[in-house]
Enzyme design. Sequence first.
Site, PDB file in Angstrom:
ATOM      1  N   ALA A 125       9.168 -14.844  16.814  1.00 25.34           N
ATOM      2  CA  ALA A 125      10.595 -14.629  17.070  1.00 25.34           C
ATOM      3  C   ALA A 125      11.333 -14.330  15.775  1.00 25.34           C
ATOM      4  O   ALA A 125      12.512 -14.613  15.632  1.00 25.34           O
ATOM      5  CB  ALA A 125      11.185 -15.860  17.752  1.00 25.34           C
ATOM      6  N   GLY A 180      11.878 -11.420  12.311  1.00 26.96           N
ATOM      7  CA  GLY A 180      12.409 -10.061  12.129  1.00 26.96           C
ATOM      8  C   GLY A 180      11.523  -8.996  12.758  1.00 26.96           C
ATOM      9  O   GLY A 180      12.020  -8.048  13.396  1.00 26.96           O
ATOM     10  N   THR A 208      11.357  -4.333   1.740  1.00 30.27           N
ATOM     11  CA  THR A 208      10.477  -5.278   2.428  1.00 30.27           C
ATOM     12  C   THR A 208      10.948  -6.711   2.200  1.00 30.27           C
ATOM     13  O   THR A 208      12.019  -6.945   1.633  1.00 30.27           O
ATOM     14  CB  THR A 208       8.996  -5.025   2.042  1.00 30.27           C
ATOM     15  N   TYR A 266      -1.924  -6.795   8.898  1.00 28.56           N
ATOM     16  CA  TYR A 266      -2.904  -5.760   8.517  1.00 28.56           C
ATOM     17  C   TYR A 266      -3.707  -6.121   7.272  1.00 28.56           C
ATOM     18  O   TYR A 266      -4.534  -5.325   6.823  1.00 28.56           O
ATOM     19  CB  TYR A 266      -2.225  -4.390   8.373  1.00 28.56           C
ATOM     20  N   LYS A 280      15.278  -7.339   3.927  1.00 28.47           N
ATOM     21  CA  LYS A 280      15.616  -6.384   4.992  1.00 28.47           C
ATOM     22  C   LYS A 280      16.987  -6.627   5.627  1.00 28.47           C
ATOM     23  O   LYS A 280      17.601  -5.706   6.134  1.00 28.47           O
ATOM     24  CB  LYS A 280      14.538  -6.400   6.086  1.00 28.47           C
ATOM     25  N   ASN A 337      14.812  -1.231   6.780  1.00 31.04           N
ATOM     26  CA  ASN A 337      13.601  -1.194   5.952  1.00 31.04           C
ATOM     27  C   ASN A 337      13.462   0.123   5.181  1.00 31.04           C
ATOM     28  O   ASN A 337      12.491   0.322   4.464  1.00 31.04           O
ATOM     29  CB  ASN A 337      12.345  -1.453   6.793  1.00 31.04           C
ATOM     30  N   LEU A 377       0.833  -1.206   0.000  1.00 31.44           N
ATOM     31  CA  LEU A 377       0.000   0.000   0.000  1.00 31.44           C
ATOM     32  C   LEU A 377       0.868   1.255   0.000  1.00 31.44           C
ATOM     33  O   LEU A 377       0.361   2.371   0.038  1.00 31.44           O
ATOM     34  CB  LEU A 377      -0.907   0.001   1.231  1.00 31.44           C
ATOM     35  N   SER A 378       2.186   1.068  -0.028  1.00 25.61           N
ATOM     36  CA  SER A 378       3.097   2.215   0.031  1.00 25.61           C
ATOM     37  C   SER A 378       2.909   3.189  -1.137  1.00 25.61           C
ATOM     38  O   SER A 378       2.891   4.401  -0.909  1.00 25.61           O
ATOM     39  CB  SER A 378       4.554   1.740   0.073  1.00 25.61           C
TER      40      SER A 378
HETATM   41  P1  ATR Z   1       8.981 -11.607   9.963  1.00 21.18           P
HETATM   42  O1  ATR Z   1      10.280 -11.113   9.419  1.00 21.18           O
HETATM   43  O2  ATR Z   1       7.791 -10.989   9.278  1.00 21.18           O
HETATM   44  O3  ATR Z   1       8.888 -11.521  11.429  1.00 21.18           O
HETATM   45  P2  ATR Z   1       9.739 -14.382   9.986  1.00 21.18           P
HETATM   46  O4  ATR Z   1      11.105 -13.960  10.325  1.00 21.18           O
HETATM   47  O5  ATR Z   1       9.541 -15.417   8.943  1.00 21.18           O
HETATM   48  O6  ATR Z   1       8.865 -13.147   9.513  1.00 21.18           O
HETATM   49  O7  ATR Z   1       9.010 -14.834  11.351  1.00 21.18           O
HETATM   50  C1  ATR Z   1       7.755 -15.391  11.352  1.00 21.18           C
HETATM   51  C2  ATR Z   1       7.312 -15.707  12.774  1.00 21.18           C
HETATM   52  O8  ATR Z   1       5.990 -16.195  12.707  1.00 21.18           O
HETATM   53  C3  ATR Z   1       8.141 -16.783  13.470  1.00 21.18           C
HETATM   54  O9  ATR Z   1       8.202 -16.518  14.844  1.00 21.18           O
HETATM   55  C4  ATR Z   1       7.311 -18.060  13.213  1.00 21.18           C
HETATM   56  O10 ATR Z   1       7.460 -19.052  14.209  1.00 21.18           O
HETATM   57  P3  ATR Z   1       8.640 -20.151  14.156  1.00 21.18           P
HETATM   58  O11 ATR Z   1       9.843 -19.515  14.807  1.00 21.18           O
HETATM   59  O12 ATR Z   1       8.095 -21.280  14.915  1.00 21.18           O
HETATM   60  O13 ATR Z   1       8.865 -20.462  12.706  1.00 21.18           O
HETATM   61  C5  ATR Z   1       5.918 -17.496  13.302  1.00 21.18           C
HETATM   62  N1  ATR Z   1       4.949 -18.310  12.567  1.00 21.18           N
HETATM   63  C6  ATR Z   1       4.793 -18.397  11.224  1.00 21.18           C
HETATM   64  N2  ATR Z   1       3.770 -19.229  10.921  1.00 21.18           N
HETATM   65  C7  ATR Z   1       3.274 -19.684  12.109  1.00 21.18           C
HETATM   66  C8  ATR Z   1       2.208 -20.560  12.477  1.00 21.18           C
HETATM   67  N3  ATR Z   1       1.434 -21.154  11.556  1.00 21.18           N
HETATM   68  N4  ATR Z   1       1.978 -20.779  13.780  1.00 21.18           N
HETATM   69  C9  ATR Z   1       2.735 -20.173  14.737  1.00 21.18           C
HETATM   70  N5  ATR Z   1       3.757 -19.334  14.454  1.00 21.18           N
HETATM   71  C10 ATR Z   1       4.027 -19.089  13.163  1.00 21.18           C
END
Ligand code: ATR
Length: 271
Positions: A128, A130, A64, A216, A68, A89, A20-21
């Site tokens: 946990a 980014g 994005t 969002y 990043k 970012n 949406l940027s």
């Molecule tokens: P971002 O950079 O947007 O934070 P990411 O680094 O891929 O994306 O992190 C995604 C987070 O969503 C992780 O904490 C992931 O949990 P895991 O460490 O167990 O992989 C969590 N996540 C993604 N899909 C999930 C799901 N279906 N149920 C629970 N946690 C999920």
Amino acid sequence: MINAKTQLCCIIGNPVKHSLSPQMYNAAFAQTKSDFCFMAFKIINLARAIESLKMFNCRCIVVTIPYKQEVIKYIDKVDETAKKIGAVNCIINNNGYLTGTNTDCYGALQSLEEQTKLKNKKVAILGAGGAARAIIYGLKLKKANVFLFNRTLSNAKKLAEEFNLTRPYSLNEQINLKNMDIIINATSVGMEPNQDQSPVAEENIHQDQLVFDIVYTPHKTQLLKIAKARGAKIVYGYKMVLYGGIKIFELTTNKQAPISIMDKTLLKNLN
Ligand code: ATR
């Protein structure tokens, strides 16, 4: 109107077609009569993309997923916040010198502080990755007590050690969320096309809590619907895009951001 002096700004990532940027920044540029235009570019080769954007004297590059972290090696300077978070970012180009920053943290803090003070609050972060990193960094600066909940405990443990947090919880232990003042979903659970999912069960949310979902799309996530029904206060994920965007607009133009038009444009395009 675009003319021979108009400077390019863009978002790069893969995919970017849902961003949406362009709408948000172009509305802001028009409102403030700023001579910039904003485009979205799907990037395959990051090094070549940065080199080309520099050649075209692109003023601001919003970065994005999934670039990043990787983008850090192609820029001249990374500011303190982005260094601590380990992700950039937003890149500002000053006559060919590229400085990277991270506005995700600012965006999240502003969204929360609009509703509540953060100092000494018990804040649960779900996730946990980014996004979680950026938010934890900000919350620690605000002296909140941060508790991590994640599907994969080993990922959470690493992050907890790095930021000096107490033992993290698995998402299966989410009954402990009941003791929290603020719950933040920094996972992708509930994002389209899985909009029927919520990372938190209804019974673990109550009316004295504030619930913030950084997802969002959709605007009203399942988690926020549940939280609202339980009487909790809610913060929509688009606010993080908005407040991060305000910072990016100001870094780009050196003008005050037209918040209201940016807010309205985001909402219009979300609904
Ligand atoms: P971002 O950079 O947007 O934070 P990411 O680094 O891929 O994306 O992190 C995604 C987070 O969503 C992780 O904490 C992931 O949990 P895991 O460490 O167990 O992989 C969590 N996540 C993604 N899909 C999930 C799901 N279906 N149920 C629970 N946690 C999920």
